[in-house]
Design an enzyme around this catalytic site. Structure first.
Site, PDB file in Angstrom:
ATOM      1  N   LYS A  66     -33.943  59.178  25.200  1.00 47.57           N
ATOM      2  CA  LYS A  66     -34.059  57.731  25.420  1.00 47.57           C
ATOM      3  C   LYS A  66     -32.786  57.043  24.982  1.00 47.57           C
ATOM      4  O   LYS A  66     -32.248  57.327  23.919  1.00 47.57           O
ATOM      5  CB  LYS A  66     -35.239  57.170  24.591  1.00 47.57           C
ATOM      6  CG  LYS A  66     -35.480  55.685  24.803  1.00 47.57           C
ATOM      7  CD  LYS A  66     -36.336  55.421  26.003  1.00 47.57           C
ATOM      8  CE  LYS A  66     -36.426  53.952  26.397  1.00 47.57           C
ATOM      9  NZ  LYS A  66     -35.283  53.483  27.220  1.00 47.57           N
ATOM     10  N   LYS A 102     -27.828  58.839  25.904  1.00 46.54           N
ATOM     11  CA  LYS A 102     -27.060  57.633  26.231  1.00 46.54           C
ATOM     12  C   LYS A 102     -26.250  57.899  27.475  1.00 46.54           C
ATOM     13  O   LYS A 102     -25.846  59.041  27.737  1.00 46.54           O
ATOM     14  CB  LYS A 102     -26.106  57.281  25.088  1.00 46.54           C
ATOM     15  CG  LYS A 102     -25.593  55.861  25.122  1.00 46.54           C
ATOM     16  CD  LYS A 102     -26.621  54.947  24.507  1.00 46.54           C
ATOM     17  CE  LYS A 102     -26.155  53.527  24.364  1.00 46.54           C
ATOM     18  NZ  LYS A 102     -26.950  52.828  23.343  1.00 46.54           N
ATOM     19  N   SER A 366     -38.540  48.757  24.373  1.00 44.05           N
ATOM     20  CA  SER A 366     -38.434  49.665  25.519  1.00 44.05           C
ATOM     21  C   SER A 366     -39.598  50.655  25.509  1.00 44.05           C
ATOM     22  O   SER A 366     -40.187  50.966  26.544  1.00 44.05           O
ATOM     23  CB  SER A 366     -37.131  50.463  25.463  1.00 44.05           C
ATOM     24  OG  SER A 366     -36.072  49.733  26.031  1.00 44.05           O
TER      25      SER A 366
END
Ligand code: GLU
Length: 432
Positions: A66, A102, A366
């Site tokens: 994530k 990322k 998120s």
């Protein structure tokens, strides 16, 4: 030092404190997978430009990878690696069931038209179509990427699959599965932490009820006026903090009235999404006469209670740390304080509230967005912020305890909290 060197130095220090299993440390030192690719984009002029793209998948012991995607002219693999490592720590630090990843594209998005930006975003999605997804890796916004870009990514991925996949990406527009509160979540999470810090950290006021936040009018300087910085300015201003300095990527201004920026100035900056314009305004009520322009370097050295770093990495380094006068540094950006500077600040009794906790509100909401997408059931902003506050405050308290017990800095304490959770997951899977 490079962002990755900084990140691994922080890891080493915390690993020593918690006596991390050697095999777990070896696993956490390296990314699981690096995707490096080029993205050809047809420009509006008809020519084709090729951009460098990255996605680093650092660790998925606690859940799918994530983390956001950064579109920036200076982004490179080293930076994306560091950022994906920090996401691993961050998700573990707030206890949400994710690993860390990322992405990045080396591009100046301000130089692209909307249609070029859309083609780049869709190209990025195509390059990663086999590696992202709600169960694999879930991108999100980061520096210079927006809800609109997330919308294009979601649409492109859904077209590839042949059905709607809202949970492939977070930070989407509300209309296509975004979450209430996601837009301001990074600042909101940081603000909850700031209020906890204000209660605990004595130099900032020791009223048992924390009343001094309003009474004493703590002075705040904010570096950066992107999503995090701008929303933080708004939250701090309305909670009664005195904002005495703000910068964006072009310039910085400092208040010289002694009263802090007024509501008109704050509103104007928010509307114009930057610092420059507010000082160019011609209106009679414009408070420009109360400001002085300065450089980013000088802004960081302003005498204030709280310095909020909401721009990029390596802003406080061994070069300028000696001139920093703030009592508290809150990192809304990722990696803004270098390890050598951290050490000096700790010795000077300056509290650094680290990125991996202070800006975790973004990824936490998120997570809520992803949960809502998977359940197809949506929550109100009130519910989102109540849940966010609980997570931020509980993990802040847990980290603070570790800091006090070990007489260490808060960054190392937050890392220790995260490493404990990562170690358990890695062992439970039988990787070490
Ligand atoms: N880019 C943000 C961060 O650095 C948010 C990541 C996310 O929401 O996945 O934490």
């Amino acid at each position: 030092m490079s962002p990755l060197q900084n990140a691994l130095t922080q890891l080493k220090k915390a690993a020593e404190l918690v006596k991390l299993d050697a095999a777990v440390l070896e696993i956490l030192k390296k990314p699981k997978k690096i995707h490096e690719f080029s993205i050809p984009v047809k420009m509006d002029s008809g020519e084709t430009k090729v951009f460098d793209g990255y996605r680093v998948q650092w660790n998925d012991a606690r859940g799918p990878f994530k983390g956001g995607i950064r579109f920036h002219p200076k982004t490179d693999l080293n930076e994306v690696e560091a950022l994906s490592f920090w996401m691993t720590i961050k998700c573990a630090a707030v206890g949400i069931p994710y690993g860390g990843g990322k992405g990045g594209v080396t591009v100046d998005p301000k130089k692209l038209s909307k249609t070029e930006l859309e083609r780049l975003s869709r190209g990025y999605t195509q390059a990663l179509k086999d590696y992202i997804g709600p169960e694999r890796d879930i991108p999100a916004p980061d520096v210079y990427t927006t809800p609109q870009i997330m919308g294009w990514i979601m649409d492109e991925f859904s077209k590839i699959k042949g059905y709607n996949v809202p949970g492939v990406v977070t930070g989407k527009p509300l209309e296509i599965g975004g979450s209430a509160g996601r837009g301001t979540a990074t600042a909101q999470g940081g603000f909850y932490i700031l209020e906890e810090v204000a209660k605990k950290f004595h130099p900032m006021g020791d009223d048992p009820k924390g009343q001094k936040i309003k009474n004493k009018k703590l002075s705040v300087v904010i570096q950066g006026f992107g999503n995090a910085g701008a929303n933080m300015a708004d939250l701090c201003f309305h909670a009664g903090y005195k904002i005495i300095g703000i910068s964006d990527s072009q310039t910085a201004i400092i208040d010289k009235s002694g009263k802090g920026f007024d509501s008109h100035t704050i509103a104007k900056m928010k509307e114009k999404k930057g610092v420059v314009d507010v000082c160019e305004c011609k209106e009679i009520k414009c408070a420009c006469k109360d400001h002085v322009h300065t450089t980013n370097e000088k802004l960081l050295e302003t005498d204030c209670d709280i310095l909020i770093l909401a721009a990029l990495e390596n802003q406080i380094t061994k070069k300028n740390v000696g001139r920093v006068k703030a009592k508290v540094i809150l990192e809304l950006a990722n990696g803004p304080t270098a390890p050598e500077a951290d050490e000096k600040l700790f010795k000077k009794n300056v509290l650094v509230v680290p990125d991996v906790l202070a800006n975790a509100g973004g990824v936490t909401v998120s997570y809520f967005e992803w949960v809502q997408n998977l359940a197809n059931y949506y929550w109100s902003e009130k519910e989102v912020f109540e849940k966010l506050k609980k997570i931020m405050v509980e993990n802040f308290d847990a980290a603070w305890k570790i800091k006090e017990q070990n007489k260490t800095d808060l960054r190392t304490a937050v890392f220790a909290l995260a490493l404990g959770r990562l170690e358990k997951a890695i062992k439970a899977r039988g990787w070490a």
